[in-house]
Design an enzyme around this catalytic site. Sequence first.
Site, mmCIF file in Angstrom:
data_model
loop_
_atom_site.group_PDB
_atom_site.id
_atom_site.type_symbol
_atom_site.label_atom_id
_atom_site.label_comp_id
_atom_site.label_asym_id
_atom_site.label_seq_id
_atom_site.Cartn_x
_atom_site.Cartn_y
_atom_site.Cartn_z
ATOM 1 N N ASP A 153 13.154 23.049 -9.641
ATOM 2 C CA ASP A 153 12.939 21.484 -9.799
ATOM 3 C C ASP A 153 11.628 21.095 -9.395
ATOM 4 O O ASP A 153 11.109 21.175 -8.122
ATOM 5 C CB ASP A 153 14.050 20.878 -8.829
ATOM 6 C CG ASP A 153 13.670 19.211 -9.078
ATOM 7 O OD1 ASP A 153 14.195 18.458 -10.136
ATOM 8 O OD2 ASP A 153 12.914 18.751 -8.327
ATOM 9 N N TYR A 170 4.114 16.397 -7.722
ATOM 10 C CA TYR A 170 4.119 17.574 -6.667
ATOM 11 C C TYR A 170 2.807 18.616 -7.179
ATOM 12 O O TYR A 170 2.287 19.034 -6.110
ATOM 13 C CB TYR A 170 5.343 18.603 -7.026
ATOM 14 C CG TYR A 170 6.631 17.911 -6.787
ATOM 15 C CD1 TYR A 170 6.761 16.554 -6.195
ATOM 16 C CD2 TYR A 170 7.896 18.540 -6.918
ATOM 17 C CE1 TYR A 170 8.032 15.864 -6.243
ATOM 18 C CE2 TYR A 170 9.079 17.860 -6.965
ATOM 19 C CZ TYR A 170 9.009 16.752 -6.522
ATOM 20 O OH TYR A 170 10.285 16.104 -6.546
ATOM 21 N N LYS A 224 9.311 16.105 -14.076
ATOM 22 C CA LYS A 224 9.511 14.621 -13.723
ATOM 23 C C LYS A 224 8.227 13.778 -14.053
ATOM 24 O O LYS A 224 7.027 14.135 -13.868
ATOM 25 C CB LYS A 224 9.837 14.248 -12.435
ATOM 26 C CG LYS A 224 11.065 14.976 -11.822
ATOM 27 C CD LYS A 224 11.581 14.634 -10.570
ATOM 28 C CE LYS A 224 12.311 15.463 -9.761
ATOM 29 N NZ LYS A 224 11.532 16.546 -8.911
ATOM 30 N N HIS A 232 10.861 9.748 -12.825
ATOM 31 C CA HIS A 232 10.933 9.989 -11.158
ATOM 32 C C HIS A 232 11.401 8.887 -10.352
ATOM 33 O O HIS A 232 12.369 8.944 -9.465
ATOM 34 C CB HIS A 232 9.624 10.341 -10.811
ATOM 35 C CG HIS A 232 9.563 11.179 -9.634
ATOM 36 N ND1 HIS A 232 8.783 12.256 -9.717
ATOM 37 C CD2 HIS A 232 10.185 11.450 -8.496
ATOM 38 C CE1 HIS A 232 8.833 12.902 -8.553
ATOM 39 N NE2 HIS A 232 9.828 12.339 -7.657
HETATM 40 N N1 LIG Z 1 13.404 12.961 -7.246
HETATM 41 C C1 LIG Z 1 12.802 12.466 -5.990
HETATM 42 O O1 LIG Z 1 12.577 11.513 -5.716
HETATM 43 C C2 LIG Z 1 12.804 13.564 -4.923
HETATM 44 C C3 LIG Z 1 12.431 13.473 -3.924
HETATM 45 C C4 LIG Z 1 12.451 14.372 -2.658
HETATM 46 C C5 LIG Z 1 12.955 15.792 -3.215
HETATM 47 N N2 LIG Z 1 13.163 15.966 -4.163
HETATM 48 C C6 LIG Z 1 13.427 17.343 -4.775
HETATM 49 O O2 LIG Z 1 14.392 17.775 -3.780
HETATM 50 C C7 LIG Z 1 14.195 18.978 -3.315
HETATM 51 C C8 LIG Z 1 14.765 19.236 -1.997
HETATM 52 O O3 LIG Z 1 14.440 18.064 -1.037
HETATM 53 P P1 LIG Z 1 13.744 18.320 0.135
HETATM 54 O O4 LIG Z 1 12.471 19.473 0.004
HETATM 55 O O5 LIG Z 1 12.892 16.975 0.291
HETATM 56 O O6 LIG Z 1 14.592 18.732 1.446
HETATM 57 P P2 LIG Z 1 15.627 19.686 1.618
HETATM 58 O O7 LIG Z 1 15.735 20.527 0.508
HETATM 59 O O8 LIG Z 1 16.863 18.667 1.999
HETATM 60 O O9 LIG Z 1 15.206 20.543 2.863
HETATM 61 C C9 LIG Z 1 13.836 21.208 2.885
HETATM 62 C C10 LIG Z 1 13.386 21.566 4.387
HETATM 63 O O10 LIG Z 1 14.501 21.912 5.291
HETATM 64 C C11 LIG Z 1 13.926 23.277 5.505
HETATM 65 N N3 LIG Z 1 15.256 24.232 5.343
HETATM 66 C C12 LIG Z 1 15.278 24.786 3.869
HETATM 67 N N4 LIG Z 1 16.484 25.765 4.017
HETATM 68 C C13 LIG Z 1 16.911 25.773 5.515
HETATM 69 C C14 LIG Z 1 17.807 26.388 6.193
HETATM 70 N N5 LIG Z 1 18.588 27.276 5.566
HETATM 71 N N6 LIG Z 1 17.794 26.204 7.661
HETATM 72 C C15 LIG Z 1 17.092 25.480 8.101
HETATM 73 N N7 LIG Z 1 15.992 24.659 7.485
HETATM 74 C C16 LIG Z 1 15.910 24.863 6.040
HETATM 75 C C17 LIG Z 1 12.738 23.570 4.656
HETATM 76 O O11 LIG Z 1 11.828 24.222 5.737
HETATM 77 P P3 LIG Z 1 10.886 25.538 4.976
HETATM 78 O O12 LIG Z 1 10.514 25.194 3.740
HETATM 79 O O13 LIG Z 1 9.817 25.632 6.066
HETATM 80 O O14 LIG Z 1 11.880 27.065 5.189
HETATM 81 C C18 LIG Z 1 12.178 22.129 4.469
HETATM 82 O O15 LIG Z 1 11.301 21.618 5.540
HETATM 83 C C19 LIG Z 1 12.669 18.867 -3.453
HETATM 84 O O16 LIG Z 1 12.071 20.174 -3.059
HETATM 85 C C20 LIG Z 1 12.436 18.376 -4.658
HETATM 86 O O17 LIG Z 1 12.596 19.288 -5.669
HETATM 87 C C21 LIG Z 1 13.058 15.020 -5.277
#
Ligand SMILES: NC(=O)c1ccc[n+]([C@@H]2O[C@H](COP(=O)([O-])OP(=O)(O)OC[C@H]3O[C@@H](n4cnc5c(N)ncnc54)[C@H](OP(=O)(O)O)[C@@H]3O)[C@@H](O)[C@H]2O)c1
Length: 281
Positions: free
Chosen positions: A49, A54, A79, A112
């Site tokens: 994704d 990004y 997106k 988005h």
């Molecule tokens: N459509 C939208 O508006 C929108 C908005 C936000 C996000 N997204 C998408 O959703 C994806 C995921 O969301 P997100 O990146 O915001 O947050 P997330 O996946 O909920 O959390 C990511 C964070 O958690 C840490 N993490 C990951 N696995 C872990 C584990 N097993 N144990 C402890 N900590 C862990 C990562 O650290 P490290 O990387 O340092 O390991 C990172 O800081 C994004 O990458 C993006 O593709 C979309």
Amino acid sequence: MSTDSKVPSVILNNGVEMPQLGFGVWQVPDDEAAKAVATALEAGYRSIDTAAIYENERGTGEAVAASGIPREELFVTTKLWNSEQGYDSTLRAFDASLERLGLDHVDLYLIHWPVPAKDAYVDTYRALEKIHAEGRARAIGVSNFLPEHLERLTAETGVVPAVNQIELHPQLAQAESRALHARLGIATEAWSPLGQGRGLLDVPALVAVARKHGRTPAQAVLRWHLQLGNVVIPKSVTPSRIQENIDVFDFELDPEDMAAIAALDEGGRLGPNPAEFNVGA
Ligand SMILES: NC(=O)c1ccc[n+]([C@@H]2O[C@H](COP(=O)([O-])OP(=O)(O)OC[C@H]3O[C@@H](n4cnc5c(N)ncnc54)[C@H](OP(=O)(O)O)[C@@H]3O)[C@@H](O)[C@H]2O)c1
């Protein structure tokens, strides 16, 4: 790759299969994205994704190309950014995304954010329909659409998006949106499924569920999503976490565990409220 990492699919409303667990790359710099995505593909992820905003479509595409995995086994989402909404600008922005990704089609193209102040998401969606009809996106959908935006979009276009990607984790369980998606036949995709790895993963009730299964809190949260039917896209640049987050298909939460995690819902957003988020309008 773990033998337990076989990821099931959900069937979208146009028959396309989408892996229920994928890899998110928000906040991964372009020059690090290729390495992170390569690690994820090696671990068994097949869905990635990304998004134009990004600024890592190029790195993502490089990892896809270098992986040697047949294109039809991969599911690539990108997106459209807010400033490009509008019919013609969407078509141009899509071409630019494909070029950066180095692909001739994506599997899913999403608007988005609705950007209410711009009032252009209906026209924008018509451009997505053209892209879909041309076979350049196998499925199309939206992100951050509130029920009011979905209702207007379906009323004015007569079509139902395949996916709505929304902020969703135990502290923001999104019951209303999930119920509407279920009624309309829209797949619910959870962004920030781990609550961005912040306070959520230390909450005692969650830690207790994880311990009970000999798993990590992140794995327990991902199981909760999967058992609810959500599509999840956890992000990590840490190889051990990338592996940990896909090793979630060999245990199951019981109803008591599901209820304990559901009780953490407090309706609090980490990201902006889509009704008011007009950046790029
Ligand atoms: N459509 C939208 O508006 C929108 C908005 C936000 C996000 N997204 C998408 O959703 C994806 C995921 O969301 P997100 O990146 O915001 O947050 P997330 O996946 O909920 O959390 C990511 C964070 O958690 C840490 N993490 C990951 N696995 C872990 C584990 N097993 N144990 C402890 N900590 C862990 C990562 O650290 P490290 O990387 O340092 O390991 C990172 O800081 C994004 O990458 C993006 O593709 C979309």
